[in-house]
Design a protein around this motif. Structure first.
Motif, PDB file in Angstrom:
ATOM      1  N   PRO A 117       0.658  -1.213   0.102  1.00 31.13           N
ATOM      2  CA  PRO A 117       0.016  -0.066   0.154  1.00 31.13           C
ATOM      3  C   PRO A 117       0.881   1.311  -0.016  1.00 31.13           C
ATOM      4  O   PRO A 117       0.250   2.504  -0.321  1.00 31.13           O
ATOM      5  N   PHE A 118       2.245   1.108   0.483  1.00 30.34           N
ATOM      6  CA  PHE A 118       2.930   2.265   0.439  1.00 30.34           C
ATOM      7  C   PHE A 118       3.663   2.406  -1.014  1.00 30.34           C
ATOM      8  O   PHE A 118       4.392   3.553  -1.104  1.00 30.34           O
ATOM      9  N   LEU A 119       3.380   1.763  -1.914  1.00 29.43           N
ATOM     10  CA  LEU A 119       4.140   1.845  -2.942  1.00 29.43           C
ATOM     11  C   LEU A 119       3.217   2.009  -4.192  1.00 29.43           C
ATOM     12  O   LEU A 119       2.137   1.552  -4.398  1.00 29.43           O
ATOM     13  N   ALA A 120       3.567   2.933  -5.243  1.00 34.53           N
ATOM     14  CA  ALA A 120       2.441   3.295  -6.247  1.00 34.53           C
ATOM     15  C   ALA A 120       2.212   2.231  -7.208  1.00 34.53           C
ATOM     16  O   ALA A 120       1.075   2.055  -7.959  1.00 34.53           O
ATOM     17  N   ALA A 121       3.099   1.264  -7.558  1.00 36.34           N
ATOM     18  CA  ALA A 121       2.996   0.188  -8.472  1.00 36.34           C
ATOM     19  C   ALA A 121       3.507  -1.243  -7.735  1.00 36.34           C
ATOM     20  O   ALA A 121       4.471  -1.019  -6.865  1.00 36.34           O
ATOM     21  N   PRO A 122       3.260  -2.438  -8.275  1.00 36.75           N
ATOM     22  CA  PRO A 122       3.657  -3.558  -7.863  1.00 36.75           C
ATOM     23  C   PRO A 122       5.289  -3.610  -8.275  1.00 36.75           C
ATOM     24  O   PRO A 122       6.095  -3.033  -9.140  1.00 36.75           O
ATOM     25  N   VAL A 123       6.057  -4.431  -7.338  1.00 35.99           N
ATOM     26  CA  VAL A 123       7.438  -4.588  -7.506  1.00 35.99           C
ATOM     27  C   VAL A 123       7.822  -6.107  -7.601  1.00 35.99           C
ATOM     28  O   VAL A 123       6.889  -6.785  -7.448  1.00 35.99           O
ATOM     29  N   SER A 124       9.051  -6.503  -8.029  1.00 39.18           N
ATOM     30  CA  SER A 124       9.420  -7.867  -8.101  1.00 39.18           C
ATOM     31  C   SER A 124      10.406  -8.313  -7.000  1.00 39.18           C
ATOM     32  O   SER A 124      11.219  -7.600  -6.775  1.00 39.18           O
ATOM     33  N   LEU A 125      10.458  -9.637  -6.642  1.00 38.81           N
ATOM     34  CA  LEU A 125      11.293 -10.017  -5.720  1.00 38.81           C
ATOM     35  C   LEU A 125      12.045 -11.387  -6.218  1.00 38.81           C
ATOM     36  O   LEU A 125      11.154 -12.502  -6.695  1.00 38.81           O
ATOM     37  N   ASN A 126      13.231 -11.501  -6.482  1.00 37.59           N
ATOM     38  CA  ASN A 126      13.888 -12.729  -6.640  1.00 37.59           C
ATOM     39  C   ASN A 126      13.894 -13.492  -5.529  1.00 37.59           C
ATOM     40  O   ASN A 126      14.898 -12.797  -4.571  1.00 37.59           O
TER      41      ASN A 126
END
Length: 416
Positions: A45-54
């Motif tokens: 909720p604190f990020l404007a867009a999704p992110v990825s995690l390896n």
């Protein structure tokens, strides 16, 4: 707090191995046992867009491998994770094949040191010159490989006037025919050609023959590339039995796992092998001495041909798969029940330039030279013999070669 949106994993082993996975209720132990790499797409909720995690970036910190990924995210709370803004997507793409004439290219002989219109004899016009209107030759050389009568040749361009296929016309004269194919890697990455020079070739052990293992120091950092090697016109891509990396700039070619004798006889009909240091037998011009064939001098000359070179592609996520096509009892054609868009391999690994003809619920692939010889030396330990000839089995001298689509693909896109 992070929440899982989606995930994709690359299975352990080869093949078409990227797929969407249900990661949330999967334990870290299951991830480690089944996948080489897993990417999770996360929302916060604190990020404007999704992110990825390896997940490889966090596995060293996991103390309970039975913990599920969703439980791990809940336990992390608001702690930061080593995420990236790049979102990988499952986007299947392939290297695609097309006959050069069918694609609309004009192909003419040309001298490597003179213009197309120079009044030179054909014997001095050793290259082929490919042109087509509205074609970017800069893009072509960064995307394409070219085969002539089944064998890949080194190419070059001035980026304005056309594409030079090195020694292409020499091969046409030698074979007395012209078939030209294009394999396009545009959807997979950018190609860089690296010609092989004698200075690149070395041994790790001075007493070992290059006919067993030859090493190449390419002089460039290979990190971030898939390395493809063309040896005598035959393409090797992700062929771990024959080509392997031994350093960030070096690779090893294992000639023990390469059908050197078969390829000599098969390719000798289509490309000029006269530069190879083999002594002529007075009573049989098609015989050779085995010791000469696997000698250092022969391997050095073989790797120095214009049909031997390295191609780098800036994509480390490639996979390969061989998909069989139906071989009729008569030569000159194969049958495919799927749309033919990939290069076709026959014989000892050569490319069969084909012209696809759609028929009722199938495609006929029109080809030439698709017979495979049955040499008598295959019935013995050929490397243990003094000399070999091209004598064939009198009961079954040749047959229609099995054929396979060579699928070179990538399932994941990191540019999203």
């Amino acid at each position: 707090m992070y929440t899982l949106v989606s995930a994709m994993g690359k299975a352990l082993g080869g093949g078409q191995d990227w797929s969407a996975i249900d990661l949330g209720d999967m334990s870290f132990a299951a991830v480690i046992q089944n996948y080489a790499v897993v990417y999770a797409v996360l929302a916060n909720p604190f990020l404007a867009a999704p992110v990825s995690l390896n997940l490889n970036d966090i596995l060293a910190t996991i103390t309970d491998q039975q913990q599920t990924f969703n439980a791990y995210l809940a336990a992390m709370g608001d702690a930061a994770l080593p995420t990236s803004d790049t979102i990988p997507t499952l986007t299947p793409a392939y290297a695609r094949y097309q006959d050069a004439f069918q694609a609309g290219y004009a192909i003419e002989p040309i001298s490597p040191i003179a213009s197309l219109t120079s009044p030179l004899p054909t014997t001095e016009k050793t290259d082929l010159f490919m042109t087509r209107e509205s074609t970017s030759y800069s893009d072509f050389i960064q995307s394409c490989m070219v085969s002539v009568n089944g064998f890949f040749h080194l190419i070059d361009t001035d980026r304005e006037n056309g594409i030079w296929v090195i020694d292409g016309m020499k091969s046409v004269i030698h074979a007395k025919k012209i078939k030209v194919g294009i394999v396009d890697f545009e959807d997979l990455g950018t190609l860089t050609y690296v010609p092989i020079t004698p200075e690149m070739i070395y041994k790790q052990i001075d007493t070992e023959n290059l006919g067993n293992r030859a090493y190449l120091n390419l002089g460039v950092d290979l990190t971030g590339y898939t390395v493809m090697v063309v040896i005598g016109g035959y393409l090797h891509v992700l062929d771990a039995k024959t080509v392997s990396l031994v350093g960030i700039r070096s690779l090893m070619i294992n000639f023990n796992n390469l059908p050197l004798f078969d390829r000599y006889y098969e390719s000798g009909r289509f490309i000029d092998l006269s530069m190879l240091p083999l002594s002529k037998w007075p009573d049989n011009p098609h015989a050779f001495t085995v010791a000469e064939m696997i000698s250092d001098a022969y391997i050095e000359a073989y790797l120095a041909m214009s049909q031997s070179f390295v191609v780098l592609i800036d994509n480390t996520q490639l996979w390969t798969e061989l998909v069989g096509v139906e071989a009729p009892r008569w030569p000159g054609a194969y049958i495919s029940y799927v749309e033919p868009v990939w290069p076709l391999m026959t014989g000892s690994g050569k490319i069969a330039e084909y012209w696809p003809v759609p028929e009722d619920r199938q495609w006929s692939l029109r080809v030439e030279d698709n017979l495979k010889d049955n040499y008598l030396y295959r019935t013995v330990d050929a490397k243990g013999e003094t000399g070999l000839t091209d004598s064939r089995n009198p009961m079954h001298a040749a047959g229609v070669s099995p054929a396979y689509f060579l699928q070179i693909g990538c399932d994941i896109d990191f540019n999203s």
